[in-house]
Enzyme design. Structure first.
Site, short mmCIF file in Angstrom:
data_model
loop_
_atom_site.label_atom_id
_atom_site.label_comp_id
_atom_site.label_asym_id
_atom_site.label_seq_id
_atom_site.Cartn_x
_atom_site.Cartn_y
_atom_site.Cartn_z
N TYR A 30 56.68 56.69 34.50
CA TYR A 30 55.38 57.11 35.18
C TYR A 30 55.03 56.12 36.25
O TYR A 30 54.72 56.50 37.24
CB TYR A 30 54.24 56.90 34.11
N SER B 286 47.64 55.74 40.77
CA SER B 286 47.39 54.75 39.58
C SER B 286 47.59 53.31 39.85
O SER B 286 48.36 53.23 41.07
CB SER B 286 48.47 55.30 38.61
N1 LIG Z 1 43.03 58.45 32.83
C1 LIG Z 1 43.62 57.23 33.30
O1 LIG Z 1 43.25 56.18 32.72
C2 LIG Z 1 44.26 57.30 34.71
C3 LIG Z 1 44.71 55.97 35.40
C4 LIG Z 1 45.45 56.13 36.44
C5 LIG Z 1 45.80 57.43 37.14
N2 LIG Z 1 45.42 58.42 36.55
C6 LIG Z 1 45.93 59.53 37.24
O2 LIG Z 1 44.67 60.50 37.20
C7 LIG Z 1 45.21 61.94 37.45
C8 LIG Z 1 44.53 62.80 36.38
O3 LIG Z 1 44.47 62.46 34.91
P1 LIG Z 1 43.49 62.19 33.95
O4 LIG Z 1 43.29 60.87 33.61
O5 LIG Z 1 42.27 63.18 34.50
O6 LIG Z 1 44.13 63.02 32.84
P2 LIG Z 1 44.01 64.57 32.38
O7 LIG Z 1 42.65 64.71 31.67
O8 LIG Z 1 45.39 64.45 31.14
O9 LIG Z 1 44.23 65.47 33.56
C9 LIG Z 1 45.62 65.94 33.90
C10 LIG Z 1 45.47 67.18 34.59
O10 LIG Z 1 46.92 67.30 35.21
C11 LIG Z 1 47.14 68.65 34.94
N3 LIG Z 1 48.49 68.79 34.85
C12 LIG Z 1 49.39 68.18 34.11
N4 LIG Z 1 50.54 68.78 34.21
C13 LIG Z 1 50.68 69.89 34.93
C14 LIG Z 1 51.52 70.88 35.43
N5 LIG Z 1 52.70 70.64 35.06
N6 LIG Z 1 51.08 71.63 36.24
C15 LIG Z 1 49.72 71.96 36.50
N7 LIG Z 1 48.60 70.89 36.18
C16 LIG Z 1 49.30 69.96 35.29
C17 LIG Z 1 46.25 69.03 33.55
O11 LIG Z 1 46.21 70.37 33.18
P3 LIG Z 1 47.11 71.25 32.25
O12 LIG Z 1 47.28 70.41 31.28
O13 LIG Z 1 46.05 72.44 32.13
O14 LIG Z 1 48.01 71.72 33.09
C18 LIG Z 1 45.10 68.26 33.88
O15 LIG Z 1 44.20 69.05 34.46
C19 LIG Z 1 46.79 61.98 37.18
O16 LIG Z 1 47.50 61.80 38.19
C20 LIG Z 1 46.93 60.72 36.42
O17 LIG Z 1 48.02 59.96 36.55
C21 LIG Z 1 44.68 58.53 35.43
#
Ligand SMILES: NC(=O)c1ccc[n+]([C@@H]2O[C@H](COP(=O)([O-])OP(=O)(O)OC[C@H]3O[C@@H](n4cnc5c(N)ncnc54)[C@H](OP(=O)(O)O)[C@@H]3O)[C@@H](O)[C@H]2O)c1
Length: 260
Positions: free
Chosen positions: A155, A142
């Protein structure tokens, strides 16, 4: 690494957001995908789409906060596919909480899912990738891994850890055929902004679709540079590095201006 039919990728956090978009995008290119997350039904939706172009794709429903299970999933995927060309450590959880309201258990949980699980899965596959002479490790971190986000100390810490780890790993593996990629997304429209039990986000501006990040990750895998800001927020990181005291004063003023 050039993607082609028969390439294999293990993508964590593939049940929603960036990971689901990436799973679908890789499969469209014929890449056999292993999809990991806790919510099985959501993984099955992504798998159904993936199988149209990559019929050997599979799901591994698992809570990666269980680090032994995280390692087992990585090894099982290697065994099932014969090898893993690309490991994408994308699963992540938010923690929007003022530092005075954080519990240590929360800090530990965020570190486990966002940093220790990627480290554990990487360490499980690294010797095999080295022996095979091929492999790509993609860590989805991130911009909060370069900027200490207010109200997100746990985070940000987990993402700074992932960034430092990724940098050092890439240098340690410099003279090997392995490729390390670090992805720093900005604000992306996914469920992470609406996770129950979190404080409301301070940021309320525009967000990019997860499909843009997925395409950027594909380009990063196929390209030859280490760090990728998606969208490009590097100028903000550069401004912070140039004047960290000024940047922090600006951040504190911004938090006051949004009334929290
Ligand atoms: N969206 C943003 O603005 C943003 C910005 C910077 C970085 N990121 C990073 O991008 C990555 C993906 O996030 P996203 O934005 O796509 O959010 P998201 O839609 O909430 O996806 C998060 C994913 O991680 C999985 N996950 C969470 N806890 C888990 C666990 N204990 N075991 C296995 N799987 C787990 C969730 O699946 P389940 O709930 O089904 O387990 C989901 O598939 C993350 O690392 C996040 O920090 C996102």
């Amino acid at each position: 690494m050039k993607l082609r039919a028969g390439t294999t990728a293990l993508v964590t956090g593939a049940s929603s957001g960036i990971g689901a978009a990436l799973g679908r995008s890789l499969a469209k290119r014929g890449v056999t995908v292993g999809l990991v997350a806790r919510r099985k039904e959501r993984l099955e939706d992504v798998l159904a789409d993936a199988k149209a172009n990559a019929p050997d794709s599979r799901i591994w429903p698992a809570d990666l906060g269980d680090l032994e299970l995280a390692e087992r999933v990585a090894l099982e995927a290697w065994h099932a596919f014969g090898h893993v060309d690309i490991l994408v450590n994308n699963a992540g959880i938010p923690k929007r909480r003022h530092v005075t309201d954080l519990t240590f258990d929360e800090v530990e949980e965020v570190m486990r899912v966002n940093f220790f699980a990627p480290a554990r899965m990487t360490m499980a596959l690294l010797p095999k990738m080295l022996e095979r002479g091929k492999g790509s490790i993609v860590n989805v971190s991130s911009v909060a891994g370069r900027l200490g986000n207010p109200r997100e100390a746990a985070y940000s810490a987990s993402k700074f850890a992932l960034n430092g780890w990724s940098e050092a790993l890439a240098v340690d593996l410099w003279d090997t055929p392995l490729e390390i990629r670090l992805i720093n997304p900005g604000a992306i429209e996914t469920e992470i902004w609406y996770t129950p039990g979190e404080d409301d986000p301070l940021y309320e501006g525009d967000k990019e679709p997860p499909e843009n990040v997925a395409e950027g990750i594909v380009a990063a895998i196929e390209g030859d540079t280490f760090e990728h800001y998606l969208p490009d927020m590097k100028p903000i990181v550069d401004a912070k590095q140039a004047d960290i005291d000024g940047f922090m004063a600006g951040a504190a003023a911004w938090v006051k201006s949004v009334g929290r």
